[in-house]
Write an enzyme that holds these catalytic residues in place. Structure first.
Site, short mmCIF file in Angstrom:
data_model
loop_
_atom_site.label_atom_id
_atom_site.label_comp_id
_atom_site.label_asym_id
_atom_site.label_seq_id
_atom_site.Cartn_x
_atom_site.Cartn_y
_atom_site.Cartn_z
N ASP A 71 -3.15 -0.08 -1.62
CA ASP A 71 -3.65 -0.87 -2.75
C ASP A 71 -2.86 -2.17 -2.82
OD1 ASP A 71 -5.60 0.99 -3.89
OD2 ASP A 71 -3.86 2.27 -4.24
N GLU B 33 -10.70 -1.61 5.27
CA GLU B 33 -10.64 -2.71 6.22
C GLU B 33 -12.04 -3.34 6.37
OE1 GLU B 33 -9.43 -1.44 10.11
OE2 GLU B 33 -8.95 -3.48 10.73
C1 LIG Z 1 -6.98 0.68 -0.87
S1 LIG Z 1 -7.11 2.40 -0.56
C2 LIG Z 1 -7.13 2.49 1.23
C3 LIG Z 1 -7.68 3.79 1.70
C4 LIG Z 1 -7.73 3.94 3.25
N1 LIG Z 1 -6.41 3.93 3.82
C5 LIG Z 1 -8.59 2.88 3.87
O1 LIG Z 1 -8.02 1.97 4.51
O2 LIG Z 1 -9.81 2.96 3.72
C6 LIG Z 1 -5.47 2.97 -0.95
C7 LIG Z 1 -5.44 4.49 -1.17
O3 LIG Z 1 -4.08 4.88 -1.35
C8 LIG Z 1 -4.03 5.91 -2.34
N2 LIG Z 1 -2.66 5.89 -2.87
C9 LIG Z 1 -2.01 4.86 -3.46
N3 LIG Z 1 -0.76 5.19 -3.77
C10 LIG Z 1 -0.60 6.49 -3.36
C11 LIG Z 1 0.49 7.41 -3.41
N4 LIG Z 1 1.68 7.04 -3.94
N5 LIG Z 1 0.31 8.64 -2.93
C12 LIG Z 1 -0.88 9.01 -2.39
N6 LIG Z 1 -1.96 8.19 -2.31
C13 LIG Z 1 -1.80 6.95 -2.79
C14 LIG Z 1 -5.12 5.51 -3.32
O4 LIG Z 1 -5.57 6.63 -4.05
C15 LIG Z 1 -6.19 4.93 -2.40
O5 LIG Z 1 -7.13 5.91 -2.02
#
Ligand SMILES: C[S@@+](CC[C@H](N)C(=O)[O-])C[C@H]1O[C@@H](n2cnc3c(N)ncnc32)[C@H](O)[C@@H]1O
Length: 230
Positions: A136, A212
Site C-alpha cells: 500500500d 501492478e
Molecule cells: C496494494 S495491495 C497489493 C497486493 C498484491 N501484492 C498485488 O501486487 O496485487 C497491498 C496488500 O497488502 C496487504 N497488507 C498491508 N499491510 C499488511 C500487513 N502488515 N500484513 C499483511 N498484509 C498487509 C493489504 O491488505 C493489501 O492486500
C-alpha cells in the site's frame, strides 16, 4: 518460539482492515480449505514439519492481495516453500481456491498482520527471501508513517533473513520507491544487488501482479528493489 510483546510500533499499522465482500467461491474455499493451508497466528510451528521438507528454501510474501502471483510463483518453483501473509480475507479465500485447484502443497497462509508474524513466529536467520510486491503506497504525506518499509521493518528483515538471502520489493509509486531505496541503503546490513546501486530490472521469477496491472493502466512506472543480506 514463544509469543512476546511486539517491539514494532504497532499502533501505526500498514493497513486498514477492510471487510470486503466474499464471493461464494471465496467463502467456500475459506470453509473447505482453511484448515489445510492456513496457520494459527497464536501457535508455534516447525515449518519443516508443516511443509514436510527439510531442504526446501523458505520464502515469505507479505501482502499477497488476491494471491494470483504467489500461486504462480509456487507452481513455477515446486522446490521452494512459501508462506503468504495477508490481512484481507477475500484475498485469502481467492488464494485458497487457487491452491486447491492447482493442487499446490508448497504454500501456507497466515491471515494476520505480517509484522506480528515476522516478529513472533519466524525464527531468526531462517528465510531465503522476503517478497513485498506493490505494498500500500499511502501516497499522502501525512500517511507516510503507515508505509511498511521503514527502519524498524528493515531491522526486522535483517534479523529474519539467512546470510545471502534477499528482500525484493516492487512499487509503482516513484516517491515510495525512492524512500525505500534510501532506508534500505542506510547501512542496514543489506547490500543493493542493482548494478547501478538503485533499481533492478524485474527478474523473471516475479509475475505481474493485480496492483501492478492497475498501476500500468494508470500510466505509472514500476520500480524493483532487490537487496541481499551480507
Ligand atoms: C496494494 S495491495 C497489493 C497486493 C498484491 N501484492 C498485488 O501486487 O496485487 C497491498 C496488500 O497488502 C496487504 N497488507 C498491508 N499491510 C499488511 C500487513 N502488515 N500484513 C499483511 N498484509 C498487509 C493489504 O491488505 C493489501 O492486500
Amino acid at each position: 518460539m514463544t509469543s512476546s510483546e511486539p517491539t514494532f510500533p504497532q499502533r501505526i499499522r500498514s493497513f486498514i482492515r477492510r471487510q470486503g465482500r466474499l464471493t461464494p467461491g471465496q467463502q467456500l474455499a475459506l470453509d473447505d480449505y482453511w484448515d489445510k493451508y492456513c496457520l494459527d497466528p497464536k501457535a508455534d510451528y516447525d515449518f519443516v514439519q508443516v511443509l514436510g521438507r527439510e531442504e526446501a528454501p523458505l520464502f515469505i510474501e507479505i501482502g499477497f492481495g488476491n494471491g494470483e502471483s504467489l500461486a504462480r510463483m509456487a507452481a513455477a518453483n515446486p522446490d521452494k516453500d512459501y508462506i503468504g501473509i495477508e490481512v484481507h480475507k477475500p484475498g485469502v479465500g481467492h488464494l485458497l481456491m487457487l491452491l486447491n485447484q492447482q493442487g499446490l502443497n508448497n504454500v501456507r497462509i497466515y491471515c494476520h498482520d505480517a509484522i506480528e508474524i515476522m516478529e513472533n513466529k519466524i525464527a531468526d536467520n531462517s528465510l531465503a527471501g522476503v517478497h513485498l510486491f506493490f505494498p500500500d503506497p499511502w501516497p499522502k504525506k501525512k500517511h507516510h508513517k503507515r508505509r511498511i518499509v521503514r527502519t524498524v521493518f528493515v531491522d526486522l528483515l535483517v534479523k529474519k533473513l539467512k546470510p545471502g538471502a534477499y528482500f525484493h520489493a516492487a512499487t509503482d509509486w516513484q516517491n515510495y520507491a525512492e524512500a525505500m531505496l534510501a532506508v534500505l541503503s542506510e547501512g542496514s546490513g543489506l547490500r543493493n544487488t542493482s548494478p547501478t546501486n538503485d533499481f533492478c530490472e524485474c527478474p523473471e521469477y516475479r509475475p505481474l501482479t493485480k496492483f501492478e496491472q492497475r498501476g500500468l493502466r494508470l500510466g505509472h512506472g514500476v520500480w524493483d528493489l532487490i537487496f541481499s543480506k551480507e
